[in-house]
Design an enzyme around this catalytic site. Structure first.
Site, PDB file in Angstrom:
ATOM      1  N   CYS A 287      -2.612  -0.181   7.379  1.00  0.00           N
ATOM      2  CA  CYS A 287      -1.874   1.083   7.261  1.00  0.00           C
ATOM      3  C   CYS A 287      -2.033   1.947   8.511  1.00  0.00           C
ATOM      4  CB  CYS A 287      -2.317   1.831   6.015  1.00  0.00           C
ATOM      5  SG  CYS A 287      -1.863   0.965   4.498  1.00  0.00           S
TER       6      CYS A 287
ATOM      7  N   GLU B  13       0.882   3.925   1.727  1.00  0.00           N
ATOM      8  CA  GLU B  13       1.288   4.382   3.059  1.00  0.00           C
ATOM      9  C   GLU B  13       2.460   3.570   3.593  1.00  0.00           C
ATOM     10  OE1 GLU B  13      -1.798   3.559   1.946  1.00  0.00           O
ATOM     11  OE2 GLU B  13      -3.315   4.291   3.351  1.00  0.00           O
TER      12      GLU B  13
ATOM     13  N   HIS C  83       0.858  -1.181   0.000  1.00  0.00           N
ATOM     14  CA  HIS C  83       0.000   0.000   0.000  1.00  0.00           C
ATOM     15  C   HIS C  83       0.898   1.236   0.000  1.00  0.00           C
ATOM     16  CE1 HIS C  83      -3.903  -1.901   1.771  1.00  0.00           C
ATOM     17  NE2 HIS C  83      -3.257  -2.753   0.999  1.00  0.00           N
TER      18      HIS C  83
END
Length: 144
Positions: A80, A49, A47
């Site tokens: 996250c 992040e 992801h």
């Protein structure tokens, strides 16, 4: 956040959900930039992040990102949000709410949970319309 939107656009072009993230240090300097890469890397943890937090830790040579701000185009998921707390991010700024998997305000609230050992400032809805439109347009094209 405009740069994060640019990164998100690149992710969408590459076939990933268009999410971009940037970590900024206490002086306002961008020290890490990332976009979703789950499809590109075949990695469920890739992801935007998480990738930006990893880069920021390497840039600062410290996993404690206590004076940093994370900008991300979509409200973080549970994974996250947990990583953000573990990194000790000072401030999280995100664009669009995620009404399916948002773990900061929409569905869950991991940062304010009594189980969380780190508190951070959260600012949601920053450039919300641009962030939401980008995601809706991308998903709309994929569903045709």
């Amino acid at each position: 956040m405009v740069k994060a939107l640019d990164l998100a656009e690149q992710a969408g072009i590459a076939g990933d959900v268009p999410v971009g993230a940037i970590v900024v240090d206490s002086c306002g300097k961008a020290i890490a930039m990332a976009m979703n890469r789950r499809e590109q890397d075949q990695d469920p943890t890739a992801h935007a992040e998480v990738l930006a937090l990893r880069q920021a830790g390497l840039a600062l040579k410290n996993w404690h990102l206590t004076d940093c701000t994370l900008y991300v185009t979509l409200e973080p998921c549970a994974m996250c949000a947990g990583a953000i707390g573990l990194a000790r991010i000072k401030t999280l700024v995100y664009g669009a709410d995620d009404r399916k998997a948002g773990a900061v305000r929409s569905m869950w609230n991991i940062p304010d949970s009594p189980l969380s050992n780190h508190r951070l400032q959260v600012i949601g809805g920053f450039l919300e319309e641009s962030c939401r439109s980008q995601l809706q347009d991308w998903f709309g094209k994929r569903r045709q």
